[in-house]
Design an enzyme around this catalytic site. Structure first.
Site, PDB file in Angstrom:
ATOM      1  N   HIS A  18     -26.432  -1.770  14.233  1.00  0.00           N
ATOM      2  CA  HIS A  18     -26.891  -1.599  15.615  1.00  0.00           C
ATOM      3  C   HIS A  18     -26.065  -0.571  16.386  1.00  0.00           C
ATOM      4  O   HIS A  18     -26.583   0.084  17.299  1.00  0.00           O
ATOM      5  CB  HIS A  18     -26.849  -2.942  16.356  1.00  0.00           C
ATOM      6  CG  HIS A  18     -27.855  -3.922  15.841  1.00  0.00           C
ATOM      7  ND1 HIS A  18     -29.203  -3.759  16.021  1.00  0.00           N
ATOM      8  CD2 HIS A  18     -27.705  -5.075  15.131  1.00  0.00           C
ATOM      9  CE1 HIS A  18     -29.862  -4.783  15.458  1.00  0.00           C
ATOM     10  NE2 HIS A  18     -28.968  -5.596  14.917  1.00  0.00           N
ATOM     11  N   ASP A  71     -27.795   2.260  18.428  1.00  0.00           N
ATOM     12  CA  ASP A  71     -27.600   2.516  19.863  1.00  0.00           C
ATOM     13  C   ASP A  71     -27.211   3.970  20.109  1.00  0.00           C
ATOM     14  O   ASP A  71     -27.660   4.586  21.089  1.00  0.00           O
ATOM     15  CB  ASP A  71     -26.518   1.589  20.418  1.00  0.00           C
ATOM     16  CG  ASP A  71     -26.976   0.140  20.482  1.00  0.00           C
ATOM     17  OD1 ASP A  71     -28.195  -0.101  20.339  1.00  0.00           O
ATOM     18  OD2 ASP A  71     -26.121  -0.747  20.668  1.00  0.00           O
ATOM     19  N   ASP A 123     -41.703   8.395  20.249  1.00  0.00           N
ATOM     20  CA  ASP A 123     -41.197   7.322  19.396  1.00  0.00           C
ATOM     21  C   ASP A 123     -40.263   7.929  18.349  1.00  0.00           C
ATOM     22  O   ASP A 123     -40.573   8.960  17.734  1.00  0.00           O
ATOM     23  CB  ASP A 123     -42.357   6.596  18.701  1.00  0.00           C
ATOM     24  CG  ASP A 123     -41.877   5.416  17.862  1.00  0.00           C
ATOM     25  OD1 ASP A 123     -41.722   4.331  18.435  1.00  0.00           O
ATOM     26  OD2 ASP A 123     -41.642   5.618  16.651  1.00  0.00           O
ATOM     27  N   ASN A 136     -31.756   1.599  11.709  1.00  0.00           N
ATOM     28  CA  ASN A 136     -30.986   0.540  12.362  1.00  0.00           C
ATOM     29  C   ASN A 136     -30.540  -0.511  11.364  1.00  0.00           C
ATOM     30  O   ASN A 136     -29.391  -0.982  11.397  1.00  0.00           O
ATOM     31  CB  ASN A 136     -31.829  -0.082  13.482  1.00  0.00           C
ATOM     32  CG  ASN A 136     -30.978  -0.828  14.498  1.00  0.00           C
ATOM     33  OD1 ASN A 136     -29.989  -0.308  14.985  1.00  0.00           O
ATOM     34  ND2 ASN A 136     -31.374  -2.048  14.800  1.00  0.00           N
ATOM     35  N   GLU A 170     -37.466   1.685  20.606  1.00  0.00           N
ATOM     36  CA  GLU A 170     -37.179   3.096  20.330  1.00  0.00           C
ATOM     37  C   GLU A 170     -38.215   4.016  20.954  1.00  0.00           C
ATOM     38  O   GLU A 170     -38.313   5.193  20.578  1.00  0.00           O
ATOM     39  CB  GLU A 170     -37.115   3.340  18.815  1.00  0.00           C
ATOM     40  CG  GLU A 170     -38.433   3.231  18.083  1.00  0.00           C
ATOM     41  CD  GLU A 170     -38.785   1.787  17.683  1.00  0.00           C
ATOM     42  OE1 GLU A 170     -39.599   1.616  16.777  1.00  0.00           O
ATOM     43  OE2 GLU A 170     -38.220   0.838  18.274  1.00  0.00           O
TER      44      GLU A 170
END
Length: 408
Positions: A287, A291, A274, A282, A317
């Site tokens: 975003h 990404d 994780d 984020n 994630e």
């Protein structure tokens, strides 16, 4: 131009010469017939040469050793040598079977020799007329040539015969007309037969080209469909953002490894990975940066794994890793290497003091387990235990608190 690039259905109609209107299709047909026509021409030339030489014996029986006989022998020998020379040349260079000038040069010598032999030979007009009819049909049926040249040489034969009969061997008007009608009928039958054979050959060839085009199109459609299926399989098995296996495809592979591990009694370790504080990152950077972080971390994880290891995106994630033939010690070593590599990443859009990190939970499949989900759940529990202890650590399911984490 290849057969696959010619539309046979469009250019397959024939002109008055019994050739394709489409010049490219006609050229392709003539190339395909090159070896066959060369062999046919060689046989015809050998036959013609043999016949001319055999007539020398007949001439001797008729004329003896007279001067006309010697002249006939000279003419017939010259014609035979021309035919044999062309046959030898065509044998070495088959492509020349469709060249007009070498062929027509020998045809000129052969037909001129025939007309001269008619002039020198004392035989009856019936014999001469039979020779002309045979020569005319030979031009149509045995010697491969294009129709305009065949008509030209038949016209030359008829004109030569007419000149001989008018100047040196006169005939009555009735006999002359009958002879010309016979020659005309022979030419008509030869032309009709030539036309029928050529049209049949070209129609068969056009059908063959059309069939090849259809097969090529079918093959192209099959290849496109196979490519599309491969693309669909790829889309169905790969996470579009990170490029690693998606959740469904990962578990298909992991289930096979699970069954193999249980069947063969070999170890199988599961890791849950994780990205720490991903939601905050984020929300703060957007975003697009999120990404990029997911893609970078996924590539980093894949880079430290062995060829036999499996990695997939579990969701959000989180990533999941299956390590075949890896006990807990090996799995911990791989997870620590992964964790250190992630913490060494530098992304220019992040603050200088802000570093990426991951928390990893590890478990091992037990020999008596019947479901992979049990080991997965233990790895997930170990992951959340690591989250509660400050993140950026590797946690082994079932370890004592003192050995649970390797904090940074």
């Amino acid at each position: 131009m290849t057969a696959g690039k010619i539309e046979a259905g469009v250019g397959a109609s024939l002109d008055w010469r019994d050739e394709f209107h489409d010049s490219a299709l006609e050229a392709l047909f003539r190339r395909s017939m090159q070896l066959q026509d060369a062999e046919q021409l060689r046989r015809a030339l050998w036959i013609v040469a043999g016949i001319f030489l055999l007539f020398c014996a007949a001439d001797y029986l008729l004329l003896g050793g007279s001067t006309p006989f010697l002249a006939l022998v000279l003419v017939r020998t010259f014609v035979a040598l021309c035919c044999l020379a062309l046959a030898h040349f065509i044998g070495r260079h088959p492509a020349q079977a469709h060249r007009p000038w070498p062929l027509n040069l020998v045809y000129s010598a052969t037909l001129s020799g025939l007309l001269i032999s008619l002039l020198l030979h004392p035989g009856s007009i019936g014999l001469h007329l039979s020779s002309l009819v045979v020569a005319s049909l030979t031009l149509y049926l045995l010697v491969p040539n294009r129709l305009p040249w065949i008509l030209t040489w038949n016209g030359y034969l008829a004109a030569g015969f007419l000149l001989i009969t008018l100047a040196w061997k006169p005939l009555t008007p009735g006999m002359l007309l009958s002879s010309l009608l016979i020659l005309g009928f022979a030419n008509l039958m030869g032309w009709l037969t030539f036309s029928r054979l050529n049209r049949l050959q070209r129609r068969q060839f056009a059908l063959l080209v059309e069939e090849r085009n259809v097969n090529r199109q079918l093959q192209q459609e099959i290849e496109e469909r196979q490519l599309l299926e491969a693309q669909l399989r790829h889309m169905a098995s790969v996470d579009p953002l990170t490029g690693i296996a998606n959740r469904r495809h990962f578990f298909e592979q992991a289930e096979r490894e699970f069954r193999r591990a249980q069947r063969e009694g070999i170890p199988l370790a599961i890791c849950m990975v994780d990205i720490d504080l991903f939601k905050t990152l984020n929300d703060h950077h957007g975003h697009a940066v999120g990404d990029l972080v997911l893609t970078t971390v996924a590539a980093c994880c894949a880079s430290v794994l062995r060829e036999t290891d499996l990695i997939g995106r579990y969701g959000g994630e989180e990533f999941v890793i299956a390590l075949p033939r890896a006990d807990l010690a090996t799995a911990t070593f791989i997870a620590e290497r992964l964790r250190h590599k992630v913490t060494s990443l530098r992304l220019p859009m992040l603050d200088p003091g802000q570093r990426l990190s991951v928390t990893v939970g590890i478990s091992q499949v037990e020999p008596d387990e019947t479901k992979l989900e049990l080991a997965l759940q233990r790895a997930d529990d170990a992951l959340y235990a690591g989250k509660s202890r400050g993140r950026n650590c590797v946690v082994v399911a079932g370890d004592a608190p003192s050995s649970l984490a390797a904090g940074a």
